[in-house]
Design a protein around this motif. Structure first.
Motif, short mmCIF file in Angstrom:
data_model
loop_
_atom_site.label_atom_id
_atom_site.label_comp_id
_atom_site.label_asym_id
_atom_site.label_seq_id
_atom_site.Cartn_x
_atom_site.Cartn_y
_atom_site.Cartn_z
N THR A 183 -42.67 -77.88 -16.94
CA THR A 183 -43.61 -77.18 -16.06
C THR A 183 -43.48 -75.68 -16.27
O THR A 183 -42.43 -75.10 -16.02
CB THR A 183 -43.34 -77.52 -14.58
N PHE A 184 -44.55 -75.08 -16.77
CA PHE A 184 -44.59 -73.65 -17.06
C PHE A 184 -45.43 -72.95 -16.00
O PHE A 184 -46.56 -73.35 -15.71
CB PHE A 184 -45.19 -73.42 -18.45
N LYS A 185 -44.87 -71.87 -15.40
CA LYS A 185 -45.58 -71.09 -14.39
C LYS A 185 -45.60 -69.62 -14.79
O LYS A 185 -44.60 -69.10 -15.30
CB LYS A 185 -44.92 -71.25 -13.02
N LEU A 186 -46.72 -68.97 -14.54
CA LEU A 186 -46.89 -67.56 -14.90
C LEU A 186 -47.33 -66.74 -13.70
O LEU A 186 -48.28 -67.13 -12.99
CB LEU A 186 -47.93 -67.42 -16.02
N TRP A 187 -46.63 -65.62 -13.46
CA TRP A 187 -47.01 -64.67 -12.41
C TRP A 187 -47.34 -63.32 -13.05
O TRP A 187 -46.70 -62.90 -14.02
CB TRP A 187 -45.87 -64.44 -11.41
N VAL A 188 -48.32 -62.63 -12.47
CA VAL A 188 -48.71 -61.29 -12.91
C VAL A 188 -48.55 -60.33 -11.73
O VAL A 188 -48.94 -60.65 -10.60
CB VAL A 188 -50.17 -61.27 -13.40
N MET A 189 -47.95 -59.16 -11.98
CA MET A 189 -47.79 -58.15 -10.93
C MET A 189 -48.99 -57.20 -11.01
O MET A 189 -49.09 -56.37 -11.91
CB MET A 189 -46.47 -57.39 -11.10
N ASN A 190 -49.93 -57.35 -10.07
CA ASN A 190 -51.16 -56.56 -10.10
C ASN A 190 -50.91 -55.07 -9.84
O ASN A 190 -51.61 -54.22 -10.37
CB ASN A 190 -52.15 -57.10 -9.08
N SER A 240 -42.80 -60.46 -19.63
CA SER A 240 -43.72 -60.07 -20.68
C SER A 240 -44.70 -59.06 -20.11
O SER A 240 -44.61 -58.66 -18.95
CB SER A 240 -44.46 -61.30 -21.23
N VAL A 241 -45.65 -58.66 -20.94
CA VAL A 241 -46.72 -57.74 -20.54
C VAL A 241 -48.04 -58.32 -20.99
O VAL A 241 -48.20 -58.67 -22.16
CB VAL A 241 -46.51 -56.34 -21.17
N LEU A 242 -48.98 -58.45 -20.08
CA LEU A 242 -50.32 -58.93 -20.40
C LEU A 242 -51.34 -57.98 -19.79
O LEU A 242 -51.29 -57.71 -18.58
CB LEU A 242 -50.55 -60.34 -19.85
N GLY A 243 -52.24 -57.47 -20.61
CA GLY A 243 -53.25 -56.57 -20.10
C GLY A 243 -52.69 -55.35 -19.40
O GLY A 243 -53.28 -54.86 -18.44
N GLY A 244 -51.52 -54.87 -19.85
CA GLY A 244 -50.89 -53.71 -19.24
C GLY A 244 -50.17 -54.00 -17.94
O GLY A 244 -49.71 -53.07 -17.27
N MET A 245 -50.05 -55.28 -17.57
CA MET A 245 -49.39 -55.66 -16.32
C MET A 245 -48.09 -56.40 -16.61
O MET A 245 -47.99 -57.18 -17.56
CB MET A 245 -50.31 -56.54 -15.48
N LEU A 246 -47.09 -56.16 -15.77
CA LEU A 246 -45.81 -56.85 -15.87
C LEU A 246 -45.97 -58.30 -15.48
O LEU A 246 -46.63 -58.62 -14.48
CB LEU A 246 -44.78 -56.17 -14.96
N CYS A 247 -45.40 -59.21 -16.25
CA CYS A 247 -45.49 -60.65 -15.99
C CYS A 247 -44.10 -61.26 -16.01
O CYS A 247 -43.22 -60.81 -16.74
CB CYS A 247 -46.34 -61.35 -17.04
N VAL A 248 -43.91 -62.30 -15.23
CA VAL A 248 -42.71 -63.14 -15.33
C VAL A 248 -43.16 -64.58 -15.43
O VAL A 248 -44.22 -64.96 -14.91
CB VAL A 248 -41.76 -62.96 -14.12
N TYR A 249 -42.37 -65.38 -16.11
CA TYR A 249 -42.73 -66.78 -16.26
C TYR A 249 -41.48 -67.63 -16.27
O TYR A 249 -40.36 -67.15 -16.51
CB TYR A 249 -43.54 -67.01 -17.55
N SER A 250 -41.64 -68.90 -15.99
CA SER A 250 -40.51 -69.82 -15.98
C SER A 250 -40.96 -71.18 -16.52
O SER A 250 -42.12 -71.58 -16.35
CB SER A 250 -39.94 -69.99 -14.57
N THR A 251 -40.03 -71.86 -17.19
CA THR A 251 -40.26 -73.23 -17.64
C THR A 251 -39.18 -74.11 -17.04
O THR A 251 -37.99 -73.87 -17.28
CB THR A 251 -40.22 -73.33 -19.17
N ARG A 252 -39.59 -75.08 -16.27
CA ARG A 252 -38.66 -76.00 -15.61
C ARG A 252 -38.75 -77.36 -16.26
O ARG A 252 -39.85 -77.89 -16.45
CB ARG A 252 -38.99 -76.10 -14.12
N ILE A 253 -37.60 -77.91 -16.66
CA ILE A 253 -37.55 -79.23 -17.30
C ILE A 253 -37.01 -80.24 -16.29
O ILE A 253 -35.89 -80.09 -15.80
CB ILE A 253 -36.65 -79.20 -18.55
N HIS A 254 -37.81 -81.25 -15.99
CA HIS A 254 -37.40 -82.27 -15.03
C HIS A 254 -37.95 -83.62 -15.47
O HIS A 254 -39.16 -83.80 -15.62
CB HIS A 254 -37.94 -81.93 -13.64
#
Length: 320
Positions: A229-236, A210-224
Motif C-alpha cells: 500500500t503506497f500513500k502520497l502526501w503533498v504539503m501545499n 520528494s519534490v513534485l511541482g515545487g512542493m514538498l512530498c512524503v510517501y510511505s509503502t506499507r507491506i501487509h
C-alpha cells in the motif's frame, strides 16, 4: 528524462503527458575507458552528479555532467570513503551564488563541497540524533534553503533540492522531517502528516521525501500480507502541518519500492517501481495500472531521473 540501464548505458527521453518514452535515445558516456560501474546520484539545474568506478582497481571518480551539452568535469573526491549507504544532494546556494554538494555517509562523516572552493568540508550532524542517515535512506530533498532527507531503498541515494534546502525523514527525532539549510547550515524540523505509517521497519514499511511541482512530498509503502500500500502526501504550504494533503493511494501485490519522479500539469504523477515478476525498474503513471516503459522484459532499466535541459557548463563551475 535521463535513464541508466543495467549495462551502465545512458539514455534520454522527453516527457509528455500524452505519450511517455516514445523516442528513447542513447547518450555517449561522459567518460571513456573500461569502467566497473556508474551510479547517478542526483540531478539539478540540468546538471547530473555521477559516481564512477574504474575497472579493475575500482577507483572512485565523481563527475559533474551536463547531458544536454555532453560536457563533464571531474570533482575532488570526498575526504572519507564512499560507503554503500552514502546519500548525495546537489543544489544552488543563492546567498553565495554557488552550487553545493552534500554527502552523508552514515558514519558521522557528513561533508559538503562548494564548487567555487574546490574542497570538501566536514559538517556537524543533527544535534538530536547524532546521525540522520538510516540504513534504508533513499535521498535528501533540497527546498526552502534547507536539506530534506528520505528513508527508502539504499540503492537510490540522492538528495532532492527545493526551496534552498535538503530534507529527510528521521525515525529517532519524533518521526518528523528534518531540514538542513544549505546557506547557513541550520537544522530544522517539519511535522509529518497524520496517517503516515510511522513504523520504521525496513522489512514492512518504507518512508520517503520528494519534490513534485515545487512542493514538498512524503510517501510511505506499507507491506501487509503480501500486499503493498503506497500513500502520497503533498504539503501545499511549506512548513504548515495543516496543509498536508493526501494525494492518492495505490494498492498492489506486485509493485514495491515505489518512488516519485515527476508531476505533469494535469496532476498525474510519474512513478518508478520495482516489480516482483521482473528485474530492474518500470515506470508507470499514478492513473494507470500497467507499466509505461519499458514494455519489453528484455529492456532492463536501473533508474531514471527527470532533468531540465540547460547550457550550464560544469567546467566553468569548477575552475580549480
Amino acid at each position: 528524462m535521463l535513464l541508466l540501464d543495467k549495462e551502465y548505458s545512458f539514455h534520454c527521453s522527453s516527457l509528455s503527458s500524452v505519450q511517455l518514452f516514445e523516442d528513447v535515445q542513447r547518450l555517449d558516456t561522459p567518460r571513456s575507458g573500461k569502467l566497473w560501474g556508474w551510479k547517478i546520484h542526483c540531478c539539478y539545474d540540468g546538471l547530473v552528479l555521477i559516481g564512477v568506478r574504474n575497472y579493475p582497481d575500482k577507483d572512485f571518480i565523481l563527475l559533474l555532467w551536463n547531458p544536454s551539452t555532453r560536457e563533464s568535469a571531474v570533482l575532488p573526491n570526498p575526504k572519507f570513503s564512499q560507503e554503500v549507504t552514502c546519500t548525495w544532494g546537489l543544489g544552488y546556494d543563492s546567498t553565495s551564488d554557488d552550487y553545493k554538494i552534500l554527502k552523508i555517509d552514515g558514519k558521522e562523516r557528513n561533508e559538503v563541497l562548494a564548487l567555487k572552493s574546490g574542497s570538501w568540508r566536514k559538517i556537524d550532524d543533527h544535534p538530536a540524533t547524532g546521525n540522520p542517515v538510516l540504513s534504508g535512506m533513499d535521498y535528501l530533498a533540497f527546498r526552502h534553503g534547507a536539506l530534506d532527507c528520505v528513508d527508502a531503498p539504499s540503492n537510490m541515494g540522492y538528495l532532492a533540492f527545493v526551496h534552498g534546502a535538503f530534507h529527510w525523514v528521521d525515525s529517532l527525532l519524533n518521526l518528523s522531517v528534518v531540514t538542513f539549510s544549505i546557506s547557513d547550515e541550520v537544522y530544522g524540523e517539519i511535522p509529518l502528516p497524520e496517517g503516515l505509517d510511522l513504523v520504521f521497519d525496513i522489512m514492512h514499511t518504507k518512508q520517503g521525501v520528494s519534490v513534485l511541482g515545487g512542493m514538498l512530498c512524503v510517501y510511505s509503502t506499507r507491506i501487509h500480507q503480501r500486499e503493498y500500500t503506497f500513500k502520497l502526501w503533498v504539503m501545499n504550504e511549506y512548513g504548515v502541518k495543516e496543509s498536508w494533503n493526501q494525494l492518492f493511494t495505490i494498492q498492489s501485490t506486485d509493485l514495491y519500492s515505489i518512488t516519485l519522479k515527476y508531476m505533469f500539469s494535469d496532476g498525474e504523477v510519474l512513478l518508478r517501481c520495482s516489480q516482483l515478476r521482473r528485474s530492474g525498474s518500470v515506470f508507470k503513471t499514478s492513473k494507470e495500472s500497467s507499466g509505461v516503459w519499458p514494455q519489453s522484459d528484455s529492456e532492463c532499466i536501473q533508474d531514471g531521473f527527470v532533468y531540465t535541459e540547460s547550457l550550464i557548463s560544469p567546467k566553468l563551475l569548477t575552475w580549480y
